[in-house]
Scaffold this motif. Sequence first.
Motif, PDB file in Angstrom:
ATOM      1  N   VAL A 160       0.845  -1.191   0.000  1.00  0.00           N
ATOM      2  CA  VAL A 160       0.000   0.000   0.000  1.00  0.00           C
ATOM      3  C   VAL A 160       0.883   1.244   0.000  1.00  0.00           C
ATOM      4  N   VAL A 161       0.441   2.278  -0.698  1.00  0.00           N
ATOM      5  CA  VAL A 161       1.185   3.532  -0.752  1.00  0.00           C
ATOM      6  C   VAL A 161       0.628   4.490   0.293  1.00  0.00           C
ATOM      7  N   ALA A 162       1.458   4.860   1.237  1.00  0.00           N
ATOM      8  CA  ALA A 162       1.075   5.804   2.285  1.00  0.00           C
ATOM      9  C   ALA A 162       1.941   7.051   2.153  1.00  0.00           C
ATOM     10  N   GLY A 163       1.369   8.197   2.502  1.00  0.00           N
ATOM     11  CA  GLY A 163       2.108   9.448   2.432  1.00  0.00           C
ATOM     12  C   GLY A 163       1.385  10.521   3.199  1.00  0.00           C
ATOM     13  N   ASP A 164       1.893  11.735   3.120  1.00  0.00           N
ATOM     14  CA  ASP A 164       1.352  12.881   3.844  1.00  0.00           C
ATOM     15  C   ASP A 164       0.815  13.875   2.820  1.00  0.00           C
ATOM     16  N   ALA A 165      -0.514  13.980   2.725  1.00  0.00           N
ATOM     17  CA  ALA A 165      -1.124  14.862   1.735  1.00  0.00           C
ATOM     18  C   ALA A 165      -0.765  16.322   1.992  1.00  0.00           C
ATOM     19  N   ALA A 166      -0.690  16.716   3.246  1.00  0.00           N
ATOM     20  CA  ALA A 166      -0.343  18.101   3.567  1.00  0.00           C
ATOM     21  C   ALA A 166       1.081  18.404   3.127  1.00  0.00           C
ATOM     22  N   ALA A 167       1.989  17.459   3.342  1.00  0.00           N
ATOM     23  CA  ALA A 167       3.360  17.641   2.880  1.00  0.00           C
ATOM     24  C   ALA A 167       3.403  17.657   1.363  1.00  0.00           C
ATOM     25  N   TYR A 205      -1.413   3.985  -8.084  1.00  0.00           N
ATOM     26  CA  TYR A 205      -1.155   4.216  -9.499  1.00  0.00           C
ATOM     27  C   TYR A 205      -0.322   5.478  -9.700  1.00  0.00           C
ATOM     28  N   LEU A 206      -0.651   6.543  -8.983  1.00  0.00           N
ATOM     29  CA  LEU A 206       0.110   7.787  -9.118  1.00  0.00           C
ATOM     30  C   LEU A 206       1.554   7.597  -8.684  1.00  0.00           C
ATOM     31  N   TYR A 207       1.740   6.932  -7.559  1.00  0.00           N
ATOM     32  CA  TYR A 207       3.103   6.713  -7.065  1.00  0.00           C
ATOM     33  C   TYR A 207       3.918   5.886  -8.056  1.00  0.00           C
ATOM     34  N   GLN A 208       3.338   4.797  -8.558  1.00  0.00           N
ATOM     35  CA  GLN A 208       4.091   3.939  -9.468  1.00  0.00           C
ATOM     36  C   GLN A 208       4.390   4.657 -10.778  1.00  0.00           C
ATOM     37  N   SER A 209       3.482   5.530 -11.216  1.00  0.00           N
ATOM     38  CA  SER A 209       3.743   6.308 -12.427  1.00  0.00           C
ATOM     39  C   SER A 209       4.940   7.234 -12.219  1.00  0.00           C
ATOM     40  N   ALA A 228       1.695  11.741  -4.509  1.00  0.00           N
ATOM     41  CA  ALA A 228       0.642  10.824  -4.942  1.00  0.00           C
ATOM     42  C   ALA A 228      -0.568  10.902  -4.024  1.00  0.00           C
ATOM     43  N   VAL A 229      -0.337  10.905  -2.729  1.00  0.00           N
ATOM     44  CA  VAL A 229      -1.446  10.949  -1.777  1.00  0.00           C
ATOM     45  C   VAL A 229      -2.160  12.296  -1.832  1.00  0.00           C
ATOM     46  N   TYR A 230      -1.407  13.363  -2.063  1.00  0.00           N
ATOM     47  CA  TYR A 230      -2.037  14.682  -2.182  1.00  0.00           C
ATOM     48  C   TYR A 230      -3.007  14.727  -3.359  1.00  0.00           C
ATOM     49  N   PHE A 231      -2.543  14.365  -4.537  1.00  0.00           N
ATOM     50  CA  PHE A 231      -3.414  14.432  -5.710  1.00  0.00           C
ATOM     51  C   PHE A 231      -4.580  13.441  -5.589  1.00  0.00           C
ATOM     52  N   ALA A 232      -4.340  12.298  -4.973  1.00  0.00           N
ATOM     53  CA  ALA A 232      -5.414  11.336  -4.779  1.00  0.00           C
ATOM     54  C   ALA A 232      -6.525  11.900  -3.899  1.00  0.00           C
ATOM     55  N   SER A 233      -6.183  12.820  -3.024  1.00  0.00           N
ATOM     56  CA  SER A 233      -7.170  13.393  -2.095  1.00  0.00           C
ATOM     57  C   SER A 233      -7.974  14.538  -2.697  1.00  0.00           C
ATOM     58  N   ARG A 234      -7.607  14.980  -3.899  1.00  0.00           N
ATOM     59  CA  ARG A 234      -8.318  16.094  -4.546  1.00  0.00           C
ATOM     60  C   ARG A 234      -9.555  15.581  -5.282  1.00  0.00           C
ATOM     61  N   ARG A 235     -10.461  16.478  -5.624  1.00  0.00           N
ATOM     62  CA  ARG A 235     -11.690  16.110  -6.327  1.00  0.00           C
ATOM     63  C   ARG A 235     -11.526  16.310  -7.830  1.00  0.00           C
ATOM     64  N   SER A 258     -16.218   8.659  -6.990  1.00  0.00           N
ATOM     65  CA  SER A 258     -15.702   8.612  -5.620  1.00  0.00           C
ATOM     66  C   SER A 258     -14.283   9.127  -5.568  1.00  0.00           C
ATOM     67  N   THR A 259     -13.971   9.847  -4.526  1.00  0.00           N
ATOM     68  CA  THR A 259     -12.589  10.284  -4.304  1.00  0.00           C
ATOM     69  C   THR A 259     -12.056   9.684  -3.011  1.00  0.00           C
ATOM     70  N   SER A 260     -12.613   8.572  -2.603  1.00  0.00           N
ATOM     71  CA  SER A 260     -12.159   7.903  -1.388  1.00  0.00           C
ATOM     72  C   SER A 260     -10.769   7.333  -1.607  1.00  0.00           C
ATOM     73  N   THR A 261      -9.830   7.761  -0.796  1.00  0.00           N
ATOM     74  CA  THR A 261      -8.455   7.265  -0.897  1.00  0.00           C
ATOM     75  C   THR A 261      -7.920   6.932   0.480  1.00  0.00           C
ATOM     76  N   SER A 262      -8.761   6.294   1.290  1.00  0.00           N
ATOM     77  CA  SER A 262      -8.382   6.042   2.675  1.00  0.00           C
ATOM     78  C   SER A 262      -7.161   5.157   2.801  1.00  0.00           C
ATOM     79  N   GLY A 263      -6.993   4.239   1.829  1.00  0.00           N
ATOM     80  CA  GLY A 263      -5.857   3.327   1.905  1.00  0.00           C
ATOM     81  C   GLY A 263      -5.992   2.306   2.996  1.00  0.00           C
ATOM     82  N   ASP A 264      -7.223   2.120   3.510  1.00  0.00           N
ATOM     83  CA  ASP A 264      -7.443   1.118   4.565  1.00  0.00           C
ATOM     84  C   ASP A 264      -7.747  -0.230   3.936  1.00  0.00           C
ATOM     85  N   TYR A 265      -6.905  -1.210   4.203  1.00  0.00           N
ATOM     86  CA  TYR A 265      -7.074  -2.533   3.647  1.00  0.00           C
ATOM     87  C   TYR A 265      -7.218  -3.541   4.786  1.00  0.00           C
ATOM     88  N   PRO A 266      -8.076  -4.546   4.587  1.00  0.00           N
ATOM     89  CA  PRO A 266      -8.232  -5.559   5.617  1.00  0.00           C
ATOM     90  C   PRO A 266      -6.927  -6.281   5.914  1.00  0.00           C
TER      91      PRO A 266
END
Length: 229
Positions: free
Chosen positions: A29-36, A69-73, A103-110, A221-229
């Motif tokens: 899973v790709v984790a990051g800081d959207a504010a950063a 996808y954004l991170y791998q690109s 990647a996490v920043y852009f994923a969080s945008r609408r 949907s713009t859900s990018t929680s990154g929460d996986y079971p």
Amino acid sequence: MKRVLALLLFSLPPLAGAGGFVDLRDAPVVAGDAAAGAAKVAVCVACHGAEGNAAVTAFPALAAQHPGYLYQSLAGFRRRADPASPMTPQVQSLGDADLRDIAVYFASRRRSAPAVSSAADLPGARLFRDGDAARGIVPCQGCHGATAQGHPLHGTAPRYDYYPALAAQSADYLAARLRRYRDDGQVDTSNALIMRGIARNLDDAAIAELAAWLAATPRESTSTSGDYP
């Protein structure tokens, strides 16, 4: 569809390091800081638009895309270091944490709404969902979902975050990308290998139909929680 993907994946080369082939089937899973990340995208928005909604149709919209996808690109641009790509100088000085934050920043945008009011009657809708067995075209929804929001199993395991949502993406960009998969033999990830095998059966008319329908389909949907079971 599953049989086609199985045959393609069976032929994958082994996982390679920097500069080699990347197998995304077991990618984390790709984790990051959207504010950063927001503080690191000043150069990005010059081409990809405010909050990742590109005004120029040759450039992809990044808003509401899956972070994997954004991170791998981005990592791919850095790994390949193609001198002909305008992305190469943009990513060479960025560290892995920078790529994740962006990647996490852009994923969080609408994602902006499509300019076309309705996509229901466009011919690309049926081709995307059902494919065309006579032409060897498999349904796109198997990896990108029935309404192009991403893999149907997105959110259940990290690997599915590496398949992009295609809804409300620029038709010009999508068409160019599909032609590149079809005509360019370079593949350096397992997902790109799948797309290479699929796109080789797409003629220009099919590509135009798919791109037009996808561009007219809203991003639900713009859900990018990154929460996986």
